[in-house]
Design an enzyme around this catalytic site. Structure first.
Site, PDB file in Angstrom:
ATOM      1  N   PRO A   1       0.766  -1.441   0.204  1.00 41.93           N
ATOM      2  CA  PRO A   1      -0.164   0.068   0.216  1.00 41.93           C
ATOM      3  C   PRO A   1       1.025   1.429   0.117  1.00 41.93           C
ATOM      4  CG  PRO A   1      -0.915  -1.241   2.149  1.00 41.93           C
ATOM      5  CD  PRO A   1       1.024  -2.307   1.085  1.00 41.93           C
ATOM      6  N   LYS A   2       0.032   2.240  -0.760  1.00 43.78           N
ATOM      7  CA  LYS A   2       1.248   3.652  -0.905  1.00 43.78           C
ATOM      8  C   LYS A   2       0.321   4.552   0.253  1.00 43.78           C
ATOM      9  CE  LYS A   2       2.479   7.585  -3.053  1.00 43.78           C
ATOM     10  NZ  LYS A   2       2.194   8.999  -2.286  1.00 43.78           N
ATOM     11  N   TRP A   3       1.079   4.959   1.716  1.00 44.46           N
ATOM     12  CA  TRP A   3       0.377   5.152   2.796  1.00 44.46           C
ATOM     13  C   TRP A   3       0.673   6.858   2.463  1.00 44.46           C
ATOM     14  CZ3 TRP A   3      -1.243   2.941   6.924  1.00 44.46           C
ATOM     15  CH2 TRP A   3      -1.167   0.730   6.392  1.00 44.46           C
TER      16      TRP A   3
END
Length: 350
Positions: free
Chosen positions: A34-36
Site C-alpha cells: 500500500p502507498k501510505w
C-alpha cells in the site's frame, strides 16, 4: 546528527517512485505494498539516540516526540529504516488516515506540539530497511531488506511493518480496496533491486493523477476578495517554469489561501500575464510570491513538447499544502511517465 554512529548515516535521500498508470504485472519481479498517505521519514536509531528526517532532510523529531519514544521502545537498538509517519483517526465505526491532523503537527510552538502529540498521536509505518546492526543493506535486494525490516520492528502499538504481496492481482485489488481507509494507492518495488537514494526506481500507482508544485504567484478573485487562482511552477535543470494554475475555490478557501500566500509577496510587484484563450477581457495581472510553498494538485492531462514547454492542459484542482516538501524537489521528473491513453487504445477498445 553526530549522535548516531551507524553503517548508513544521515543525511540521506530516500529512494523515490515514478508515477505509472497501471500496476506492473510481471509475476516474480515485483513486490507490492500500500502507498501510505503521510510524511516520508527516515529513522536512524543508535541506542537511545534517534534521528528522524523528512524526505528533504529536515528534522521531524521535534514535531513528533511520541514517534521518537516509540522508536526507542519498538525498534531494534541499531537500525536505519525507511517509512512513513501517519495519523489515524476514528471515523464512525472505521479508522482512516487523517491528513489534516497530520499537517497540523507541523507547528512552531513546542506547547502545541506536545498537546497534539497526545491528542493526535502519530504512528510509524516501516517499508524498507537500510541498515541492521553494523551492516549496511543498501546494496542488498529488497527480498533481503524486507526480512531485515520484519526483524527490526516489534509491532507493539505505534510502529508497524507495511503489508506486501508478490501477487500482481492482489496488488490491483489493494489499489481499489484500500482507498476507503484513506490510503493513497500502491507502490511496486523490484524484488532484486538495491536501495538507490534519490533515484525514481519504484513505481507508484495512485487513485488520481497529481503533482507537487511550487506556488509562484496568485491572482485576486474578480470579486476583489481572496485568491482567484494560484500560479504554479516546476523546476527543470534548476530553473522554475510556470506550468499553469489552480482555481475554483470556495469563498472561505479564497480568504484562507490569501492569508497563506500574502506573507510571501515580493514587495508591491505586479506582473502581466498571458492573455486568456477563452476570455480576452479577463484581467491576467498576477502577484509574484517567493517560491517557498508547495501544494499538491490534481490534474487530467499535460500538454507541450517536453522540452520546457509543458503545462497543465486545464486549470487544476488544489488539494492541499505540502509542508513536508522542499520546493526544489518539485521537478518535471514527476511527470516523466505520461499518464494518458493512446488514441489507438481507445479505438481498439470500441
Amino acid at each position: 546528527m553526530d549522535t548516531v554512529q551507524l553503517p548508513v548515516m544521515p543525511p540521506l535521500e530516500p529512494m523515490l517512485a515514478k508515477a505509472q498508470a497501471k500496476v506492473p504485472d510481471e509475476a516474480g519481479v515485483w513486490s507490492y505494498e500500500p502507498k501510505w498517505d503521510g510524511f516520508r521519514a527516515l529513522v536512524f536509531r543508535d541506542g537511545d539516540d534517534v534521528v528522524l528526517l523528512s524526505r528533504s532532510g529536515k528534522d521531524l523529531g521535534r514535531y513528533f516526540p511520541e514517534v521518537l519514544d516509540a522508536v526507542r521502545d519498538e525498534l531494534e537498538p541499531r537500525c536505519v529504516l525507511d517509512g512513513e509517519i501517519v495519523v489515524p483517526r476514528a471515523s464512525g465505526a472505521r479508522t482512516r488516515l487523517d491528513w489534516e491532523s497530520l499537517s497540523q503537527r507541523i507547528h512552531p510552538a513546542e506547547s502545541r506540539i506536545r498537546m497534539l502529540s497526545e491528542q493526535t498521536p502519530a504512528h510509524f509505518i516501516g517499508f524498507d530497511a537500510l541498515a541492521a546492526g553494523d551492516v549496511s543493506l543498501m546494496k542488498e535486494p529488497f527480498r533481503t531488506r524486507r526480512e531485515a525490516l520484519l526483524d527490526a520492528v516489534d509491532e507493539k502499538q505505534w510502529c508497524h511493518v507495511t503489508r506486501t504481496t508478490e501477487d500482481p492481482a492482489l496488488g490491483v485489488r489493494w489499489l481499489e480496496e484500500f482507498e476507503g481507509a484513506g490510503l493513497d494507492g500502491v507502490i511496486a518495488k523490484r524484488l532484486d533491486g538495491p536501495y538507490l537514494p534519490g533515484k525514481r526506481e519504484m513505481v507508484k500507482v495512485k487513485h488520481h493523477r497529481d503533482a507537487d508544485c511550487v506556488a509562484i504567484g496568485y491572482r485576486i478573485h474578480k470579486s476583489g476578495e481572496g485568491i482567484g487562482s494560484i500560479l504554479l511552477g516546476l523546476y527543470r535543470d534548476g530553473e522554475l517554469q510556470m506550468v499553469g494554475g489552480a482555481a475554483s475555490f470556495t469563498a472561505k478557501a479564497r480568504l484562507q489561501l490569501l492569508a497563506d500566500l500574502e506573507p510571501l509577496r515580493i514587495g508591491d510587484e505586479v506582473r502581466d500575464g498571458e492573455p486568456s484563450r477563452w476570455n480576452s477581457a479577463a484581467d491576467k495581472r498576477w502577484i509574484p510570491v517567493r517560491p517557498e510553498r508547495v501544494c499538491e494538485v490534481a490534474y487530467d492531462q499535460m500538454e507541450g513538447n517536453g522540452e520546457g514547454g509543458q503545462r497543465f492542459r486545464h486549470a487544476v484542482k488544489f488539494l492541499r499544502w505540502r509542508l513536508d516538501r522542499d520546493p526544489a524537489s518539485c521537478t518535471f521528473d514527476q511527470l516523466d511517465v505520461p499518464l494518458h491513453y493512446d488514441l489507438r487504445d481507445v479505438l481498439e477498445g470500441s
